[in-house]
Enzyme design. Structure first.
Site, short mmCIF file in Angstrom:
data_model
loop_
_atom_site.label_atom_id
_atom_site.label_comp_id
_atom_site.label_asym_id
_atom_site.label_seq_id
_atom_site.Cartn_x
_atom_site.Cartn_y
_atom_site.Cartn_z
N LEU A 125 0.85 -1.19 0.00
CA LEU A 125 0.00 0.00 0.00
C LEU A 125 0.89 1.25 0.00
O LEU A 125 0.67 2.19 -0.76
CB LEU A 125 -0.90 -0.02 1.25
CG LEU A 125 -1.81 1.17 1.52
CD1 LEU A 125 -2.86 1.29 0.42
CD2 LEU A 125 -2.52 1.02 2.87
N GLU A 127 3.93 4.13 -0.14
CA GLU A 127 4.90 4.67 -1.10
C GLU A 127 5.77 5.67 -0.36
O GLU A 127 5.49 6.01 0.79
CB GLU A 127 4.17 5.35 -2.27
CG GLU A 127 3.32 4.36 -3.05
CD GLU A 127 2.54 4.99 -4.19
OE1 GLU A 127 2.69 6.22 -4.43
OE2 GLU A 127 1.78 4.26 -4.84
N GLU A 363 1.72 -0.99 9.80
CA GLU A 363 0.26 -1.26 9.85
C GLU A 363 -0.47 -0.18 10.66
O GLU A 363 -1.41 -0.47 11.40
CB GLU A 363 0.00 -2.68 10.36
CG GLU A 363 0.69 -3.70 9.46
CD GLU A 363 0.09 -5.08 9.45
OE1 GLU A 363 -1.10 -5.20 9.77
OE2 GLU A 363 0.81 -6.01 9.09
N SER A 366 1.42 4.33 16.04
CA SER A 366 0.66 4.45 17.30
C SER A 366 -0.22 5.70 17.30
O SER A 366 -1.32 5.70 17.87
CB SER A 366 1.64 4.47 18.49
OG SER A 366 2.25 3.21 18.58
C1 LIG Z 1 10.12 -2.29 8.21
C2 LIG Z 1 8.88 -1.77 7.57
C3 LIG Z 1 8.04 -2.65 6.89
C4 LIG Z 1 6.88 -2.17 6.26
N1 LIG Z 1 6.11 -3.05 5.54
C5 LIG Z 1 5.08 -2.56 4.80
C6 LIG Z 1 4.35 -3.42 3.90
O1 LIG Z 1 4.61 -4.63 3.81
N2 LIG Z 1 3.39 -2.87 3.13
C7 LIG Z 1 3.07 -1.56 3.20
O2 LIG Z 1 2.18 -1.12 2.47
N3 LIG Z 1 3.73 -0.71 4.04
C8 LIG Z 1 4.72 -1.18 4.83
N4 LIG Z 1 5.42 -0.34 5.68
C9 LIG Z 1 5.09 1.08 5.70
C10 LIG Z 1 4.45 1.52 7.01
O3 LIG Z 1 3.13 1.05 7.09
C11 LIG Z 1 4.57 3.07 7.08
O4 LIG Z 1 5.94 3.36 7.30
C12 LIG Z 1 3.72 3.64 8.18
O5 LIG Z 1 2.35 3.53 7.85
C13 LIG Z 1 4.03 5.13 8.44
O6 LIG Z 1 4.08 5.85 7.25
P1 LIG Z 1 5.34 6.80 6.96
O7 LIG Z 1 6.56 6.02 7.19
O8 LIG Z 1 5.15 7.40 5.62
O9 LIG Z 1 5.26 7.92 8.08
P2 LIG Z 1 4.34 9.25 8.02
O10 LIG Z 1 2.94 8.91 7.63
O11 LIG Z 1 5.05 10.28 7.22
O12 LIG Z 1 4.35 9.68 9.56
C14 LIG Z 1 5.43 10.37 10.18
C15 LIG Z 1 5.00 10.69 11.63
O13 LIG Z 1 3.85 11.56 11.60
C16 LIG Z 1 2.79 10.97 12.33
N5 LIG Z 1 1.52 11.29 11.70
C17 LIG Z 1 1.17 11.20 10.37
N6 LIG Z 1 -0.10 11.57 10.19
C18 LIG Z 1 -0.58 11.91 11.40
C19 LIG Z 1 -1.85 12.36 11.88
N7 LIG Z 1 -2.89 12.54 11.05
N8 LIG Z 1 -1.98 12.62 13.20
C20 LIG Z 1 -0.94 12.44 14.05
N9 LIG Z 1 0.27 12.00 13.67
C21 LIG Z 1 0.45 11.73 12.36
C22 LIG Z 1 3.07 9.46 12.28
O14 LIG Z 1 2.43 8.78 13.33
C23 LIG Z 1 4.59 9.45 12.40
O15 LIG Z 1 4.97 9.57 13.74
C24 LIG Z 1 6.55 -0.80 6.35
C25 LIG Z 1 7.39 0.06 7.06
C26 LIG Z 1 8.54 -0.40 7.67
C27 LIG Z 1 9.42 0.57 8.39
#
Ligand SMILES: Cc1cc2nc3c(=O)[nH]c(=O)nc-3n(C[C@H](O)[C@H](O)[C@H](O)COP(=O)(O)OP(=O)(O)OC[C@H]3O[C@@H](n4cnc5c(N)ncnc54)[C@H](O)[C@@H]3O)c2cc1C
Length: 381
Positions: A125, A127, A363, A366
């Site tokens: 999902l 990017e 997923e 927090s």
């Molecule tokens: C090892 C690993 C494996 C993964 N595996 C998969 C996978 O198999 N498939 C897949 O699709 N994805 C995968 N992911 C992606 C993962 O789901 C995302 O990294 C995660 O959802 C957070 O997105 P981001 O890294 O873009 O952080 P961001 O969305 O940019 O967030 C950065 C910070 O801002 C906070 N934040 C963002 N929006 C808000 C809000 N509205 N209110 C309060 N705080 C907010 C977040 O909590 C975080 O602390 C993986 C990630 C890692 C690190």
């Protein structure tokens, strides 16, 4: 209400524990160091039915229930959290997605082999620019008769380098946000699909996390899950389910940390006695054990609701939120109980500490879990 495990669940717990101790423990540090995928172990887990635990036998799975599943994820994660990640993605994000949203034809072709351990599934999902805000994804599909043409780059794909099949979320038009997103099953051999960079991670290092690059990849329309434009809804429902797995993984990491700390505190002598005899250490261990039990019960609750086909999204988010924080606290305390030795790669607790952090992030972070829980509280008013 009965808090005891059934005989069948006790049997599965013992089986998973024995497997983890015998098959995972000997090579876990080396795989972590080298970021090496546990091919042999995953093959054997497939033979045990652990790659499709809740999937009915007619679709290649073990036909067990959700409690059996969380027990298995916990026990494997107690020894090698990365294996917990690999099987959680395969079971709950890939197999359950096709079970719940696939056609009979898709189940036969894309679920049966993977649930039976003959192949590996991934779920993509996220990017580079869209994580928490998943609806802003940019990978595009264009209509081309009985195919879609896919272009774009997905990131963070767990199992990506080793998978045979992927569930890819892509959009017909980014302007439409969640309404433009569709879910497609993509086969590894698809022309125009390239495996990109493999990430060098803090923890769960023996699971692979890669980029996927699509350059005019042709995906048959027969591989569409649900209807066009339903992908976002599918993605969110699949994640509700997946969060139970991450809670179970966190419980397993915490239990591994507690078991290691208990053992060490009985062996390490300072001031003429085992450090377990100091009340400061006992308090840490008692807090860890109590929090782990609370987390396990939250996880079982979410799994039982799911099993009974009752709403479970709020409880799954609560379980993930609590257990991820709890696992981080438990792992840090386990390092502390080991003193300087806990800081060395010669002991497992430093790995537990690195592994625990991911449960706070993937997923749904927090912060996002709290938003989900608050949304339910608002709706329940
Ligand atoms: C090892 C690993 C494996 C993964 N595996 C998969 C996978 O198999 N498939 C897949 O699709 N994805 C995968 N992911 C992606 C993962 O789901 C995302 O990294 C995660 O959802 C957070 O997105 P981001 O890294 O873009 O952080 P961001 O969305 O940019 O967030 C950065 C910070 O801002 C906070 N934040 C963002 N929006 C808000 C809000 N509205 N209110 C309060 N705080 C907010 C977040 O909590 C975080 O602390 C993986 C990630 C890692 C690190």
């Amino acid at each position: 209400m009965d808090f005891r495990l059934t005989e069948e669940h006790e049997f599965i717990k013992q089986m998973a524990r024995d497997f983890a101790e015998k098959e995972l423990a000997p090579g876990v540090r080396e795989r972590d160091e080298k970021q090496e995928f546990p091919h042999e172990a995953i093959k054997k887990l497939g033979e045990l039915g652990f790659m499709g635990v809740v999937i009915p036998e007619e679709y290649g799975g073990a036909g067990l229930d959700s409690i059996a599943y969380v027990i298995i994820v916990e026990e494997l994660s107690r020894v090698e959290a990365a294996v917990g990640t690999i099987i959680a993605v395969n079971n709950s994000l890939y197999c359950c997605c096709i079970l719940n949203f696939g056609t009979e034809e898709q189940k036969e072709k894309f679920l049966k082999p993977i649930a039976g351990g003959n192949g590996l599934g991934a779920y993509s999902l996220s990017e580079a620019g869209s994580g928490s805000d998943a609806a802003s994804l940019k990978t595009r599909i264009k209509d081309d008769g009985d195919h879609y043409i896919m272009n774009g780059t997905k990131m963070w794909v767990t199992n990506g380098a080793n998978a045979s099949h992927y569930i890819i979320f892509a959009t017909i038009d980014p302007e439409k946000r969640h309404k433009g997103i569709s879910a497609l099953i993509v086969e590894r051999e698809t022309e125009g699909l390239k495996i990109g960079k493999k990430e060098n991670k803090l923890g769960i290092r023996s699971s692979d996390t890669v980029e996927l690059i699509f350059e005019n990849a042709r995906i048959p329309k027969a591989n569409l899950l649900g209807k066009e434009g339903e992908g976002f809804n599918i993605a969110m429902q699949v994640l509700d389910n997946g969060r139970i797995s991450i809670a179970a993984q966190a419980v397993g990491i915490a239990q591994g940390a507690l078991d290691a700390a208990l053992k060490y505190s009985g062996e390490r002598v300072q001031f003429g006695k085992p450090i377990f005899e100091f009340q400061a250490i006992q308090i840490k261990l008692a807090n860890m054990a109590t929090e782990i039990e609370a987390g396990r019960l939250l996880t079982y609750q979410a799994a039982l609701l799911r099993e009974g086909n009752l709403p479970f999204a709020k409880e799954a988010s609560m379980a993930k939120l609590f257990c991820s924080g709890m696992a981080n606290r438990a792992a840090v305390e386990a390092v502390q109980i080991h003193g300087g030795y806990g800081y060395l790669k010669d002991f497992d607790v430093e790995r537990f500490m690195r592994d625990a952090k991911i449960t706070d992030i993937y997923e749904g972070t927090s912060e996002i879990q709290r938003l989900v829980i608050a949304k339910h509280l608002k709706n329940d008013r």
